[in-house]
Write an enzyme that holds these catalytic residues in place. Structure first.
Site, mmCIF file in Angstrom:
data_model
loop_
_atom_site.group_PDB
_atom_site.id
_atom_site.type_symbol
_atom_site.label_atom_id
_atom_site.label_comp_id
_atom_site.label_asym_id
_atom_site.label_seq_id
_atom_site.Cartn_x
_atom_site.Cartn_y
_atom_site.Cartn_z
ATOM 1 N N LEU A 144 1.145 -0.680 -0.101
ATOM 2 C CA LEU A 144 -0.314 0.140 0.198
ATOM 3 C C LEU A 144 0.831 1.254 -0.162
ATOM 4 O O LEU A 144 1.956 1.310 0.388
ATOM 5 C CB LEU A 144 -0.972 -0.174 0.953
ATOM 6 C CG LEU A 144 -1.901 -0.692 1.422
ATOM 7 C CD1 LEU A 144 -2.810 -0.730 2.871
ATOM 8 C CD2 LEU A 144 -2.946 -1.092 0.008
ATOM 9 N N ASP A 145 -0.046 2.539 -0.929
ATOM 10 C CA ASP A 145 1.388 3.544 -0.474
ATOM 11 C C ASP A 145 1.719 3.966 1.019
ATOM 12 O O ASP A 145 0.810 4.060 1.714
ATOM 13 C CB ASP A 145 0.485 4.567 -1.649
ATOM 14 C CG ASP A 145 0.711 3.923 -3.065
ATOM 15 O OD1 ASP A 145 1.301 3.617 -2.944
ATOM 16 O OD2 ASP A 145 -0.237 4.937 -3.920
ATOM 17 N N LYS A 146 2.678 5.025 0.971
ATOM 18 C CA LYS A 146 3.181 5.386 2.533
ATOM 19 C C LYS A 146 1.683 6.382 2.774
ATOM 20 O O LYS A 146 1.143 6.201 3.906
ATOM 21 C CB LYS A 146 4.629 6.639 1.976
ATOM 22 C CG LYS A 146 4.415 7.063 3.462
ATOM 23 C CD LYS A 146 5.669 7.916 3.127
ATOM 24 C CE LYS A 146 5.622 8.760 4.466
ATOM 25 N NZ LYS A 146 6.923 9.675 4.132
ATOM 26 N N HIS A 191 0.587 2.274 -8.020
ATOM 27 C CA HIS A 191 -0.387 4.085 -7.678
ATOM 28 C C HIS A 191 -1.255 3.974 -8.842
ATOM 29 O O HIS A 191 -2.093 4.391 -8.840
ATOM 30 C CB HIS A 191 0.370 5.275 -7.791
ATOM 31 C CG HIS A 191 2.035 5.470 -7.153
ATOM 32 N ND1 HIS A 191 1.408 5.602 -5.890
ATOM 33 C CD2 HIS A 191 2.574 6.057 -7.619
ATOM 34 C CE1 HIS A 191 2.774 5.859 -5.539
ATOM 35 N NE2 HIS A 191 3.442 6.143 -6.766
#
Length: 232
Positions: free
Chosen positions: A104-106, A186
């Protein structure tokens, strides 16, 4: 499974081999309620019960975990610039080789799976099993009808990345849910961007049949049942 007592305790993050040896020497380690005296004692897992200072040690060797990831942490074992999700989890996860299953993105919150079973993890992230992932989105801008159709039919992003058809449900202005079967870089943000919006908040709600139930608070985690593991 047959293991050395000191290796078992070191893997369970009770310290280095030297520190574990000190615990045994102090008489703080028991095997089936009998004080252990030999650091290289052979133990049988899961049949035997190991305790340190009276507390029974979890003897699991395979880890299947679901975690409610907060924003601000990267999905990595270590990172020189950013805090990692592993810093929020028990230290034994690192020593037992537990790693994030996918990413998962930051700045993205929500459901993250972790395991030290590489075969199981690969089955989930390789895309061949068509495991759906549901995200809640908040965004600015206006999604065009053309953009929405492209997402539903399988959008091709500006750099040529081909995305499978996705199910996008508009909830109210600036809020939506999207179901995808992939986890490209993303991906959700880029799909929404290509449709005319900009994601301001993103949260993964489910992976296949697994949801945030039981880990509703950010930072919560729990172990998956055998039944849940088999579902994926």
């Amino acid at each position: 499974m047959r293991l050395r007592l000191d290796k078992f305790l070191a893997n369970k993050a009770f310290g280095s081999r030297k520190e574990v040896h000190a615990l045994i020497k102090q008489g703080l380690v028991t095997v089936d309620s009998v004080v252990a005296t030999k650091k290289d004692m052979a133990i049988q897992i899961p049949e035997q019960i190991i305790a340190v200072n009276g507390e029974v040690v979890d003897n699991r060797q395979q880890y299947y975990v679901k975690f409610n990831k907060p924003a601000g942490y990267v999905c990595a074992v270590e990172d020189n610039r950013h805090p990692t999700v592993m810093e929020l989890l028990p230290p034994e996860f690192l020593t037992m080789g537990v790693v994030p299953v996918g990413r998962l993105d930051k700045d993205t919150e929500g459901l993250l799976l972790l395991s030290n079973d590489g075969v199981w993890a690969h089955r989930i992230i390789n895309g061949k099993k068509h495991i759906s992932k549901l995200y809640y989105i908040e965004y600015t801008g206006e999604l065009t009808e053309t953009g929405l159709e492209r997402i539903k039919e399988g959008i091709v992003l500006g750099d040529g990345t081909v995305c499978k058809p996705a199910n996008l449900e508009l909830l109210e202005p600036g809020k939506a849910q999207i179901t995808i079967e992939e986890g490209k870089y993303h991906q959700v943000k880029r799909m929404i961007g290509a449709a005319g919006g900009e994601v301001t908040y993103l949260k993964r709600l489910s992976v296949g049949p697994l949801t945030l139930r039981g880990i509703e608070n950010l930072g919560d985690f729990t172990y998956l049942s055998e039944e849940d593991v088999e579902k994926l």
